[in-house]
Design an enzyme around this catalytic site. Sequence first.
Site, PDB file in Angstrom:
ATOM      1  N   GLU A  41     -35.175  41.935  29.029  1.00  0.00           N
ATOM      2  CA  GLU A  41     -35.015  43.138  29.267  1.00  0.00           C
ATOM      3  C   GLU A  41     -35.557  44.133  28.408  1.00  0.00           C
ATOM      4  OE1 GLU A  41     -31.282  43.964  26.802  1.00  0.00           O
ATOM      5  OE2 GLU A  41     -30.717  45.983  27.927  1.00  0.00           O
ATOM      6  N   LYS A 112     -28.350  48.210  34.776  1.00  0.00           N
ATOM      7  CA  LYS A 112     -27.411  47.814  33.669  1.00  0.00           C
ATOM      8  C   LYS A 112     -26.281  48.815  33.783  1.00  0.00           C
ATOM      9  CE  LYS A 112     -27.283  46.385  28.787  1.00  0.00           C
ATOM     10  NZ  LYS A 112     -28.216  46.447  27.452  1.00  0.00           N
ATOM     11  N   TYR A 118     -23.143  50.437  19.436  1.00  0.00           N
ATOM     12  CA  TYR A 118     -22.404  50.308  18.464  1.00  0.00           C
ATOM     13  C   TYR A 118     -23.395  49.368  17.583  1.00  0.00           C
ATOM     14  CZ  TYR A 118     -22.214  45.808  20.719  1.00  0.00           C
ATOM     15  OH  TYR A 118     -22.578  44.352  21.455  1.00  0.00           O
ATOM     16  N   CYS A 148     -28.438  41.846  30.068  1.00  0.00           N
ATOM     17  CA  CYS A 148     -27.732  41.541  28.711  1.00  0.00           C
ATOM     18  C   CYS A 148     -26.380  41.956  28.663  1.00  0.00           C
ATOM     19  CB  CYS A 148     -28.461  42.235  27.519  1.00  0.00           C
ATOM     20  SG  CYS A 148     -28.532  41.881  25.984  1.00  0.00           S
ATOM     21  N   SER A 182     -31.591  40.639  22.616  1.00  0.00           N
ATOM     22  CA  SER A 182     -30.512  40.165  21.832  1.00  0.00           C
ATOM     23  C   SER A 182     -30.706  40.120  20.561  1.00  0.00           C
ATOM     24  CB  SER A 182     -29.615  39.305  22.647  1.00  0.00           C
ATOM     25  OG  SER A 182     -28.401  38.787  21.768  1.00  0.00           O
ATOM     26  N   LEU A 295     -43.693  41.908  -9.303  1.00  0.00           N
ATOM     27  CA  LEU A 295     -43.253  40.502  -9.725  1.00  0.00           C
ATOM     28  C   LEU A 295     -42.535  40.507 -11.071  1.00  0.00           C
ATOM     29  CD1 LEU A 295     -43.207  37.776  -8.208  1.00  0.00           C
ATOM     30  CD2 LEU A 295     -45.140  37.247  -9.435  1.00  0.00           C
ATOM     31  N   GLY A 298     -37.850  37.479 -12.063  1.00  0.00           N
ATOM     32  CA  GLY A 298     -36.552  37.133 -11.538  1.00  0.00           C
ATOM     33  C   GLY A 298     -36.591  36.600 -10.145  1.00  0.00           C
ATOM     34  N   LEU A 299     -35.405  36.495  -9.631  1.00  0.00           N
ATOM     35  CA  LEU A 299     -35.119  35.768  -8.414  1.00  0.00           C
ATOM     36  C   LEU A 299     -35.826  36.446  -7.010  1.00  0.00           C
ATOM     37  CD1 LEU A 299     -34.168  33.057  -7.050  1.00  0.00           C
ATOM     38  CD2 LEU A 299     -32.003  34.523  -6.666  1.00  0.00           C
ATOM     39  N   GLU A 406     -27.193  44.324  -4.523  1.00  0.00           N
ATOM     40  CA  GLU A 406     -27.326  45.449  -5.323  1.00  0.00           C
ATOM     41  C   GLU A 406     -27.551  46.924  -4.654  1.00  0.00           C
ATOM     42  OE1 GLU A 406     -30.705  43.800  -7.726  1.00  0.00           O
ATOM     43  OE2 GLU A 406     -32.299  44.552  -6.093  1.00  0.00           O
TER      44      GLU A 406
END
Lengths: 545, 545
Positions: A41, A112, A118, A148, A182, A295, A298-299, A406
């Site tokens: 598409e 189409k 949405y 689609c 998609s 950096l 932390g994760l 967060e």
Amino acid sequence: MKIALAQLNYHIGNFEANNQKIIQAIQTAKSAGADLVVFAELAIGGYPAKDLLRNLSYLTQCEQSIAAIADACQGIACIIGAPIRNQDGEGKALYNAALLLEDGNVSQTVKKSLLPDYDVFDEYRYFEPNKQVNCIPFRGKTIALTVCEDLWDDDGPNSYVGDIMLELAKENPDLIINIAASPFSYTHFESRKNVLSRNVIKANAPLIYVNQVGAHADIIFDGRSLAFNRKAEIIEELNAFDEDLQFVELEKDLTAERTITISTKSEIALIHDALILGLRDYFKKSGFKKAVLGLSGGLDSALVAALACEAIGAENVLSVLMPSIYSSDHSLKDALDLVKNTGCAHQIVPIKDIANAFETGLADTFAGKAPDTTEENIQARARGTILMAISNKFGNILLNTSNKSEAAVGYGTLYGDMAGSISVIGDVYKTQAYQLANYINRDQEIIPINTIVKPPSAELRPDQKDSDSLPPYDILDAILFQLIEMEKSASELVNLGFEEALVQRISKLLNNAEFKRFQAPPILRVSPKAFGSGRAMPLVAKYPF
Amino acid sequence: MKIALAQLNYHIGNFEANNQKIIQAIQTAKSAGADLVVFAELAIGGYPAKDLLRNLSYLTQCEQSIAAIADACQGIACIIGAPIRNQDGEGKALYNAALLLEDGNVSQTVKKSLLPDYDVFDEYRYFEPNKQVNCIPFRGKTIALTVCEDLWDDDGPNSYVGDIMLELAKENPDLIINIAASPFSYTHFESRKNVLSRNVIKANAPLIYVNQVGAHADIIFDGRSLAFNRKAEIIEELNAFDEDLQFVELEKDLTAERTITISTKSEIALIHDALILGLRDYFKKSGFKKAVLGLSGGLDSALVAALACEAIGAENVLSVLMPSIYSSDHSLKDALDLVKNTGCAHQIVPIKDIANAFETGLADTFAGKAPDTTEENIQARARGTILMAISNKFGNILLNTSNKSEAAVGYGTLYGDMAGSISVIGDVYKTQAYQLANYINRDQEIIPINTIVKPPSAELRPDQKDSDSLPPYDILDAILFQLIEMEKSASELVNLGFEEALVQRISKLLNNAEFKRFQAPPILRVSPKAFGSGRAMPLVAKYPF
């Protein structure tokens, strides 16, 4: 009839590169003896092109591309998606169309019918829906050609009036073709498979589904184009997150029994692969090579650094360590371990003197006021300014390292740690971030184990822990998932058994952080409901709900 | 039949306050002997409620409000806009409806047929369009009840299939009623008048038009509800930018000759009034009282300070002067003159030591690199951090002071002067900013004359002038207007006679700044095409067009 499924990665507006790629695929398919090659598409022009669809030069170049690609179809036909002008004198200016091109001409045009509007989709903004559906003939076969969502027969708040395949099935098609754009989310492959299967059964015909692959800032197309036999068994699956070209024979493959096994990657592996493609394409398509990030030890930042090194090469990633007086001893060590494990470059720029300069400069203004989150935010913004200065000086793109948990509750500083050109893990909850770290470490330790096992902390005041301000992440994420992905109201959550006071508190935090997220970078979308254009909330409403 | 036009300012999701206001208007109208009171589109719940329309608690409270307002309609009826659920089992979950309420009941329901989905509108995201239109009976009269765009019979790329009034006119209505939520732009009143007049002529019936008034972050409703006689002459115009309640008699006023004169404020006066309402409602509806902004001595910040003092009171406005080593002598004086003229509070926080601390901290990292825009951006971000620190410490909302010309070409620093919770003049070109300053000074000098007459400068390096980097603002703004408001492509501008190299350069700057504007604050919208949700552009496309 031999049909090629051409799953390509398009660059919006880059007609020259896209056309070259498309014509190359046509030539390859022709050499292999194919009758027809199927593209995705809106392959012409790229998707989502947004308001470029209202730009005359853009549309003219779409038309020139259609002509050039039609010319390349000599002795072979192709089906390809393109925006075409509405010539009816009323309604939206364009149709979202599937074109059959052969011998220099557009021999069939299918518009189409069902336009998604949405989440991240806004196709009514540009396109007029088709009202009258028919199959098309091609070399003696009847093809139910659809675009689609034309096959999207789900119930629910985003459902459509009408069922396109029930109409098309009356003509007893020999084959269904669906061209799609998609986007990936970690739940979407299952629903896509179910929708396509239902349509196969409805029409009692095999189905070829060709999806886009590639990322465009926030939106990531995963490819995974499919071919189904008449029993709704998948007999071909194209690459996930990569270009691919495969062939099926209508009379042989599409009527045969299933012979392949569907790929069964874990959810977290798919998210990983999506983020890698998202990052890689962001750099490639915006013409940049190098990244910079803060950096912390932390994760989240470790995860982003590791993903960036994999996506664009460690030699293109600069990690900046910006310790403060509140940074713990292990933070610097953990960060340096990550640098060593990935092989990226690093710089150390302490922020103590800069934070002091702000506090001295503001001393009169703040006279008599106790320290509070203001001083924490100053540190975060000093870091943001350092990173942007490095970005400005060397041309490295700043990667944002905030996670979805967060970002949801506003546990981050606008213009500080919320800065960046692209948010890498802004659609990944903290609980998923841990899973992702373990996945990245599946063969060897890349993200230092200590980074994974230590309690998370923003390190903006002495001995600070995330758990001082927030509930445990497994509980927080479960509530956020209901509020965001499931679009539940707070009272529905209470009915589901969540604690009322906690739900109210989280819901309020979520609503109150709307103004921060409004100014957040684009976020690589991997869930069915990411922050950004897919979740539009008013800024000055009376909350919560 | 006596009809009240109730033009009210709603707060999205604040059902208690909205319902009270609506019921009060019903009681006032009843006391005045009215048969019917007409409210705006989506008065219930507020507009644009965006994804709150997918929240179950929100919808439940809409339904409870409908019931409460219907109960208040005893011996009087009202027409009011509300979202109602689609019970048909397919299609979008809601309709955008006009309800006739009387004696505790919903006696008539008219669903909106033509749903806008362009610029800031996204109604297909939530609503199913109505397919079957009819007039409704009320006290022996036939009323063509319509919702906003149902009357929109313009041609062009946003046009609709079908003409609702041609259908309704077949029933020979005695009166057309249109309830609307039609946002302000400085060109929109004319087109709105023309659309409404055409519909009067089509149906040969008088028309009552009730619009919303009030602002919701970016979008500003101007009110100016109207009544037309059968000759399409305006016989009543309600307040611009304020609530109002007026009465018309169907048999008397709506059949009489025109007796009133339409208000004829200048474009710049309307923009001024819109910005005042926009600012005032932003604070009121988000529950904040106080503002802070950076005051440079230049035009833009002076304008924002003056507007803020008018909108929320000088006692609630704090101006912060942040001179650097590049600030000219007159800058501080001009800024202090503005402070004196408006009576707002001020603070002076020099940034020299802070900028030095950044440059010292980055000295190793930048070793061997010449100064460039990096150092300019550091100054802007130091100022942004100071302003946000004051905002954090005292709870003042930061007002952004960028104008539309600089936002367009990226002449501004992300996280620096582009920071703020709301952009006040981000939809005002620099040439309009001068007009606005002169308008504000119409009775007395509020914005210092020297601020208006001196050449504009960012003062981020020695003797810098805007004209070093940009073409003169009258030329720049003329090109931007064509590219943005008129949505022309670069090649169309060349055909219009603009210089090709300049158009290409401006067009490229406009496209390249897309990533900055993506993270900009919400902008008070006063033009037909503001940056923000009304202009959606892809971030990683190949530009320009």
